[in-house]
Every structure is written in structure tokens, then in C-alpha cells.
Design an enzyme around this catalytic site. Sequence first.
Site, PDB file in Angstrom:
ATOM      1  N   ASN A 147       0.854  -1.180   0.000  1.00  0.00           N
ATOM      2  CA  ASN A 147       0.000   0.000   0.000  1.00  0.00           C
ATOM      3  C   ASN A 147       0.896   1.238   0.000  1.00  0.00           C
ATOM      4  O   ASN A 147       1.830   1.320   0.803  1.00  0.00           O
ATOM      5  CB  ASN A 147      -0.888  -0.019   1.254  1.00  0.00           C
ATOM      6  CG  ASN A 147      -1.972   1.019   1.204  1.00  0.00           C
ATOM      7  OD1 ASN A 147      -1.727   2.171   0.834  1.00  0.00           O
ATOM      8  ND2 ASN A 147      -3.171   0.635   1.584  1.00  0.00           N
ATOM      9  N   PRO A 148       0.671   2.227  -0.883  1.00  0.00           N
ATOM     10  CA  PRO A 148       1.532   3.422  -0.912  1.00  0.00           C
ATOM     11  C   PRO A 148       1.638   4.151   0.423  1.00  0.00           C
ATOM     12  O   PRO A 148       2.670   4.775   0.710  1.00  0.00           O
ATOM     13  CB  PRO A 148       0.850   4.302  -1.964  1.00  0.00           C
ATOM     14  CG  PRO A 148       0.201   3.334  -2.887  1.00  0.00           C
ATOM     15  CD  PRO A 148      -0.305   2.223  -1.989  1.00  0.00           C
ATOM     16  N   SER A 160     -10.718  -5.035  -0.323  1.00  0.00           N
ATOM     17  CA  SER A 160      -9.395  -5.083   0.317  1.00  0.00           C
ATOM     18  C   SER A 160      -8.381  -5.650  -0.677  1.00  0.00           C
ATOM     19  O   SER A 160      -8.740  -6.384  -1.601  1.00  0.00           O
ATOM     20  CB  SER A 160      -9.440  -5.952   1.572  1.00  0.00           C
ATOM     21  OG  SER A 160      -9.606  -7.313   1.219  1.00  0.00           O
ATOM     22  N   HIS A 190     -13.180  -0.773   4.254  1.00  0.00           N
ATOM     23  CA  HIS A 190     -13.346  -2.194   3.950  1.00  0.00           C
ATOM     24  C   HIS A 190     -14.337  -2.845   4.909  1.00  0.00           C
ATOM     25  O   HIS A 190     -14.282  -2.632   6.118  1.00  0.00           O
ATOM     26  CB  HIS A 190     -12.002  -2.921   4.057  1.00  0.00           C
ATOM     27  CG  HIS A 190     -10.946  -2.375   3.153  1.00  0.00           C
ATOM     28  ND1 HIS A 190     -11.149  -2.171   1.807  1.00  0.00           N
ATOM     29  CD2 HIS A 190      -9.668  -1.993   3.400  1.00  0.00           C
ATOM     30  CE1 HIS A 190     -10.046  -1.691   1.269  1.00  0.00           C
ATOM     31  NE2 HIS A 190      -9.133  -1.568   2.219  1.00  0.00           N
TER      32      HIS A 190
END
Length: 362
Positions: free
Chosen positions: A199-200, A285, A332
Site C-alpha cells: 500500500n503506498p 481489500s 473495507h
Amino acid sequence: MKSKARYFLLVVVSSVCFCFVFWKGREQINNFRIKKQIWNDQKEINSPECMEIAKILTLKPKRFTEDDFIKLFKQLQNCKWVKNTEEQKNLRSRLQKCCNASQNFIVTQDNSPLGTNISYSAEPRRTFKITEDVVNLLPKTVPFKKLKHCSVVGNAGILANSSCGTEIDRANFVFRCNLPPLVDYKEDVGTKTDVVTSNPTIIINRFKNLNLRRKPFMDHISAYEDAFILLPAFSHSFCTSISFKVLYTLQDFGMKHQAVFLNPSYMNSVSKFWKGENLNENVLSSGLLIISAAIDMCEEVWLYGFWPFTKDMNGNKFFHHYYDNQLPSKAHKMPAEFYKLMQLHAKGIVKLHAGSCENVRN
């Protein structure tokens, strides 16, 4: 001389016949054992208790509490898991028809040639143009497909003290999520890694956006051998520059790891697919995205570390992750996703594992 030749020929023919009869006998015994095992498996999964659980799992979970989910999963674990090839083929066929991970899972030169305008999955009005500089950074095709036994590993706290590392690493191909630490947890989570997502926000928060010292990032990445680092470069526009920084950093340091980018069209297609399967989420997700690709590309899929609850099946509480207690994004619907995974487990499509791998029941 002739009698000796006849005798020798008779011995040879007798030996061949004996070997053939022995081989056929062993083959029949093995076939009988296999049929008996299949019959026993079917008898067990068709027991009244297991049939009732399977029936419950066809319903939509309304007003389920955490305890309801855990109780149902505990009951499900009492039923022997048996791979259902027909159910698996059916779901894989539908996933391939809508999404086709083998061709579209990541951005490649084949699916995004020079001049392509890629639309961001979360910002469809924004686009990114594939220029000559960019296209040369992309793999020609999806570099992993037609896989056999795959482990997909989430990061839930239930993996702590699970002793699942050996079983996870036994798979032919291992997917992991969000750059988890491995070195101090290898007994529980293993070390084998073929694809790991990032994930960034992890790059931003944990590694200072790679604007300062990059050695901590390199030290962390080295635990993943020569894995592919999978980044959602085209989910939001802010992710693009971060993802390219990761790619350039790996190249600058001469790492064997390769940065690849999730294809936003694949992300959108998979999201639409699961909505059609009664999983109504705006944002899937990363775990479910990877599981979807694994079902499409792997002959058999086993899942570990997907457990969105605060306690195990015996009521023992633990951290959200096996390595920290950072809570998930509220975007999510993790219990809803987990319920879908239970349904897939009950159908014999994936094997969903939670808890200890010692003396585990297949």
C-alpha cells in the site's frame, strides 16, 4: 543350446507377466484406496451437521455479531475440507470471463501498449498516458500464471504463535500482503514470497516516501528474496509517483525484486464481479483482490491470516496484525469479506485456515 534358449525365454516371459500382474494389482489396490478415501470424505462432508452449516452459508449474514461469525467458523472447521474441482472450475471460469488475471492482473506492454490512457480506478476522470519511457518499464506479459498450489497470506493477529510457517512455505507460489515483517516471525508465517503487495501509505509513513534514507526500505525488502512488489500505482493519482519511486529505487540498488503495477481495469472488474456475488463493497481489500487472482491462476488456493476479529475461536484476544495493532481502514467491510471466504471454503474452492497449524485437520 535350443533348450537353454527356450528356458531363458520362458524365464523372461514369466518375469514380465509377473511384473505386469503385480503392477496391475498395486494399481487396483491404490484405486480402491483412493475411492474409499473419496467415499469417506463425501460421507463426512454430507453429514447432517456439515450439511446444515453449508445451508446456513448460502444465506446473507444479517445482524451477525463477531461471536456469531466465530461460532459458525468453529463449526465449519469440524467438517473435513475437500477440494471441489467442479465448483473451483466454475468460479475460475466466471472470473476468467470477467477479469482474466492471466492477462490483466498487472499493467503490461500487451494490455497497455504505447499511447494507452489508463484511467485511475478510484478517480475515473483522471488518466495516465503510457509514454515510451514508461512502456519500457513494464513487463511484456503477466510474469506469473498457471500456478499449482498457492498460499495467500494475510496479516491477521491470529497468525501469532500459529506455527504455520512451514505449511505456508510448502506451497509452490506464495502471495503476501502489505510488506509484512518476516524475519522475527518465520515460524508462524514462513519466508517464501513470490508476490508481495505494498500500500503506498506504507511507503509514505514507514519509509518517509523514500525521500530520505532508502537503506531501511532496502533492508526490509531483502526479506522477500526476489519477489515481485505489487503496487496500486493507478488506484489514486497520488499513488503513481510513490509507486515509480519504489520501482526506481529497486533498480538503482540493483535489487532482483521487480516492481509491478496493479491494473486498474482488473481492480474495477473484480469489484464488479463480487458485487454480483452479493458482496457490496465500494472498495475491496487488497487481500480479496489477491485471492481473486489466485483462484483464477492457481490449481489450489490455501488462505492464512484472514481473520478480522479481535479474538480467536477460544475467546483469547490478540492484536489486529501478528506484528502490531494498527486497525484497518473503515472503507473495507472485513467481516463481509470473511463471510464470503467461508462460503468459498464450504464449497471446496479455497481452504481457509485460522489458528494453529500443529496437528491440523485437513
